[in-house]
Design a protein around this motif. Structure first.
Motif, PDB file in Angstrom:
ATOM      1  N   ASP A   1      93.672  45.845  21.071  1.00 49.14           N
ATOM      2  CA  ASP A   1      93.649  45.085  21.240  1.00 49.14           C
ATOM      3  C   ASP A   1      95.358  45.192  20.842  1.00 49.14           C
ATOM      4  O   ASP A   1      96.218  46.332  21.599  1.00 49.14           O
ATOM      5  CB  ASP A   1      93.804  44.955  19.552  1.00 49.14           C
ATOM      6  CG  ASP A   1      93.145  43.259  19.176  1.00 49.14           C
ATOM      7  OD1 ASP A   1      93.057  42.810  20.121  1.00 49.14           O
ATOM      8  OD2 ASP A   1      92.509  43.641  18.402  1.00 49.14           O
TER       9      ASP A   1
ATOM     10  N   MET B   1      92.683  50.438  19.808  1.00 49.11           N
ATOM     11  CA  MET B   1      91.253  49.477  19.307  1.00 49.11           C
ATOM     12  C   MET B   1      91.399  48.485  20.622  1.00 49.11           C
ATOM     13  O   MET B   1      90.337  47.592  20.869  1.00 49.11           O
ATOM     14  CB  MET B   1      91.881  48.848  18.084  1.00 49.11           C
ATOM     15  CG  MET B   1      91.929  48.928  16.864  1.00 49.11           C
ATOM     16  SD  MET B   1      92.510  48.099  15.469  1.00 49.11           S
ATOM     17  CE  MET B   1      92.084  48.779  13.980  1.00 49.11           C
TER      18      MET B   1
ATOM     19  N   LEU C   1      80.445  36.466  14.266  1.00 48.06           N
ATOM     20  CA  LEU C   1      81.878  36.395  15.092  1.00 48.06           C
ATOM     21  C   LEU C   1      83.047  37.951  14.449  1.00 48.06           C
ATOM     22  O   LEU C   1      84.335  37.486  15.122  1.00 48.06           O
ATOM     23  CB  LEU C   1      82.057  35.465  15.057  1.00 48.06           C
ATOM     24  CG  LEU C   1      81.432  34.691  15.768  1.00 48.06           C
ATOM     25  CD1 LEU C   1      81.594  33.180  16.073  1.00 48.06           C
ATOM     26  CD2 LEU C   1      81.586  34.707  17.653  1.00 48.06           C
ATOM     27  N   GLU C   2      82.130  38.356  13.385  1.00 55.03           N
ATOM     28  CA  GLU C   2      84.242  39.295  12.373  1.00 55.03           C
ATOM     29  C   GLU C   2      84.390  40.303  13.856  1.00 55.03           C
ATOM     30  O   GLU C   2      83.310  41.240  13.880  1.00 55.03           O
ATOM     31  CB  GLU C   2      83.513  39.242  11.038  1.00 55.03           C
ATOM     32  CG  GLU C   2      84.045  39.752  10.519  1.00 55.03           C
ATOM     33  CD  GLU C   2      83.296  39.900   9.115  1.00 55.03           C
ATOM     34  OE1 GLU C   2      84.275  40.628   8.184  1.00 55.03           O
ATOM     35  OE2 GLU C   2      83.047  39.203   8.674  1.00 55.03           O
ATOM     36  N   LYS C   3      85.435  40.637  14.187  1.00 51.51           N
ATOM     37  CA  LYS C   3      85.881  41.900  14.266  1.00 51.51           C
ATOM     38  C   LYS C   3      86.335  42.375  13.142  1.00 51.51           C
ATOM     39  O   LYS C   3      87.313  42.317  12.393  1.00 51.51           O
ATOM     40  CB  LYS C   3      86.888  41.526  15.624  1.00 51.51           C
ATOM     41  CG  LYS C   3      87.466  42.294  15.377  1.00 51.51           C
ATOM     42  CD  LYS C   3      87.783  41.863  17.515  1.00 51.51           C
ATOM     43  CE  LYS C   3      89.501  41.561  17.327  1.00 51.51           C
ATOM     44  NZ  LYS C   3      90.670  42.045  16.402  1.00 51.51           N
ATOM     45  N   ASP C   4      86.326  43.355  12.767  1.00 53.42           N
ATOM     46  CA  ASP C   4      87.315  44.729  11.974  1.00 53.42           C
ATOM     47  C   ASP C   4      88.093  45.456  12.465  1.00 53.42           C
ATOM     48  O   ASP C   4      88.252  45.891  12.887  1.00 53.42           O
ATOM     49  CB  ASP C   4      86.455  45.276  11.065  1.00 53.42           C
ATOM     50  CG  ASP C   4      87.253  46.473  10.151  1.00 53.42           C
ATOM     51  OD1 ASP C   4      87.684  46.098   9.921  1.00 53.42           O
ATOM     52  OD2 ASP C   4      86.514  46.829   9.196  1.00 53.42           O
ATOM     53  N   GLY C   5      89.071  44.655  12.045  1.00 57.94           N
ATOM     54  CA  GLY C   5      90.101  45.335  12.652  1.00 57.94           C
ATOM     55  C   GLY C   5      91.365  46.376  12.181  1.00 57.94           C
ATOM     56  O   GLY C   5      92.049  46.481  12.808  1.00 57.94           O
TER      57      GLY C   5
ATOM     58  N   VAL D   1      90.047  52.381  13.246  1.00 59.87           N
ATOM     59  CA  VAL D   1      89.048  53.112  14.672  1.00 59.87           C
ATOM     60  C   VAL D   1      89.314  54.876  13.873  1.00 59.87           C
ATOM     61  O   VAL D   1      90.422  55.143  13.876  1.00 59.87           O
ATOM     62  CB  VAL D   1      89.420  52.997  15.878  1.00 59.87           C
ATOM     63  CG1 VAL D   1      89.102  50.925  16.275  1.00 59.87           C
ATOM     64  CG2 VAL D   1      90.824  52.689  16.300  1.00 59.87           C
TER      65      VAL D   1
ATOM     66  N   ASN E   1      92.181  36.050  14.558  1.00 57.55           N
ATOM     67  CA  ASN E   1      92.164  37.133  14.558  1.00 57.55           C
ATOM     68  C   ASN E   1      91.000  38.139  13.887  1.00 57.55           C
ATOM     69  O   ASN E   1      90.698  39.046  15.455  1.00 57.55           O
ATOM     70  CB  ASN E   1      93.707  38.327  14.164  1.00 57.55           C
ATOM     71  CG  ASN E   1      93.579  37.797  12.698  1.00 57.55           C
ATOM     72  OD1 ASN E   1      92.784  36.914  11.677  1.00 57.55           O
ATOM     73  ND2 ASN E   1      95.034  37.367  12.400  1.00 57.55           N
ATOM     74  N   ILE E   2      90.992  37.243  12.717  1.00 53.17           N
ATOM     75  CA  ILE E   2      89.175  38.245  12.540  1.00 53.17           C
ATOM     76  C   ILE E   2      87.586  38.021  13.394  1.00 53.17           C
ATOM     77  O   ILE E   2      86.897  38.153  13.558  1.00 53.17           O
ATOM     78  CB  ILE E   2      88.928  38.103  11.101  1.00 53.17           C
ATOM     79  CG1 ILE E   2      88.653  38.780  10.616  1.00 53.17           C
ATOM     80  CG2 ILE E   2      88.954  36.831  10.517  1.00 53.17           C
ATOM     81  CD1 ILE E   2      87.974  39.674   9.087  1.00 53.17           C
ATOM     82  N   THR E   3      88.147  36.028  13.541  1.00 54.53           N
ATOM     83  CA  THR E   3      87.086  35.425  14.590  1.00 54.53           C
ATOM     84  C   THR E   3      88.017  34.690  15.607  1.00 54.53           C
ATOM     85  O   THR E   3      89.166  34.163  15.561  1.00 54.53           O
ATOM     86  CB  THR E   3      86.080  34.828  14.176  1.00 54.53           C
ATOM     87  OG1 THR E   3      86.739  34.174  13.115  1.00 54.53           O
ATOM     88  CG2 THR E   3      85.711  35.433  12.293  1.00 54.53           C
TER      89      THR E   3
END
Ligand code: RIB
Ligand code: CA
Length: 340
Positions: free
Chosen positions: A254, A252, A91-95, A98, A180-182
């Motif tokens: 976001d 991104m 579920l991790e999002k590398d924010g 990009v 935010n990261i998950t």
């Protein structure tokens, strides 16, 4: 500043993973006469610890304070996080960054766009510095971790008696009902949940400035323009970093393309001016360290008010006053040093 005012300055140590919002937090702390920044310890997080050390020294160099505020390199990874196999990061999002049309858009560039540091970090390890400084200090010290809180948790494991030497710990970390990261977790606590739990469970008074508060006081592109118009190196850097964050988040997919939270600077602001937090609630808290979907989540027991039993000493911030926060930033970053 008179002798009495100098004596009353709150002694603080920042623990950072610089980092765009860390950079603004460092400038706010270093340029605020209410704080006596004894040192800055650096951890891994937004980037590897070596990058974060260099970025921290670059920011201090911009302020001409690299020989005044010592910097200490700390832990390069979390305490035990990656030993737990079920932590698969699904579920991790590398924010962080990009690539688009051959260009990198990042909220935390590997190196801040500033001249290379002229000096190196001090020889002591950040954790040893924390232990030694806390043990020998006459006054209690406030610790402000605005990255994964690995260094402070390690220091507590090395010498538990330092708990009594801390005035309080003011974290940037965690969130109530968001992530935010998950979907469940904020990045700093997610990256080292055991460390956050060790500190919260230690009994040291804690204030948690999490995503609820930081996003309630987002700064926008007009604020960036106002900062730039102040024409100081610090305000101009803060303006560029804010614009960079907003642009990168937009690319991104976001964020809203217009504003963003400057998380770490709000944590520092809350030490300088506690009233900047307009909704603070005291609760029993925990951190999920089970490695599942809620890994790293800040769990806040909102069922019961514990004011009477004196047990929970965790204060959780829900809301901040944006105008007060921005006014403080402009005041401190806009003066005190040479205009260019
Ligand atoms: O979740 C926000 C936090 O993660 C901030 O401290 C930012 O610098 C990143 O480390
Ligand atoms: Ca940070």
């Amino acid at each position: 500043m008179g002798a009495q005012a100098l004596q009353q300055r709150k002694k603080v140590i920042l623990d950072v993973d610089t980092g765009s919002d860390d950079a603004i937090a460092i400038m706010l702390a270093a340029l605020s006469p209410e704080l006596d920044v004894l040192g800055i310890t650096v951890t891994w997080g937004n980037r590897p610890v070596g990058n974060c050390v260099e970025n921290t020294l670059r920011v201090l160099g911009l302020l001409g304070k690299e020989n005044e505020i010592p910097v200490y390199k700390g832990c390069p990874q979390p305490m035990v996080r990656y030993l737990t196999k079920q932590r698969n990061g699904a579920l991790e999002k590398d924010g962080i960054s990009v690539w688009k049309d051959g260009k990198e858009f990042s909220i935390h560039p590997a190196y801040l766009d500033l001249p290379p540091a002229k000096i190196k970090a001090r020889a002591s390890h950040a954790c040893s510095y924390l232990v030694e400084t806390l043990l020998r200090a006459e006054d209690k010290i406030t610790i402000i971790p605005v990255g994964p809180p690995t260094n402070l948790a390690m220091a507590i494991r090395m010498e538990p008696s330092i708990i009594t030497r801390m005035e309080e710990v003011v974290f940037m970390g965690g969130a109530v009902g968001m992530g935010n990261i998950t979907p469940c977790a904020e990045a700093n606590f997610y990256h080292d949940p055991e460390a956050a739990k060790i500190i919260i469970d230690s009994g040291v008074p804690c204030r948690i400035i999490g995503l609820n508060a930081t996003h309630s006081a987002e700064l926008d592109l007009e604020d960036a323009a106002s900062l730039r118009a102040l024409k100081t190196p610090a305000a101009r850097l803060a303006a560029s970093l804010l614009e960079m964050r907003i642009e990168a988040l937009g690319v991104m997919g976001d964020g809203n393309g217009h504003s963003d939270a400057v998380h770490d600077a709000l944590a520092v602001a809350s030490v300088i001016m506690p009233e900047v937090i307009t909704d603070m609630r005291r609760s029993r808290c925990d951190i999920d360290v089970n490695g599942g979907a809620a890994d790293g989540q800040l769990i806040v027991d909102t069922r019961i008010r514990h004011e009477k039993d004196g047990l929970p000493n965790i204060q959780v911030a829900y809301k901040a006053d944006k105008e007060m926060f921005f006014g403080l930033l402009c005041d401190r970053l806009g003066c005190c040093h040479t205009k260019i």
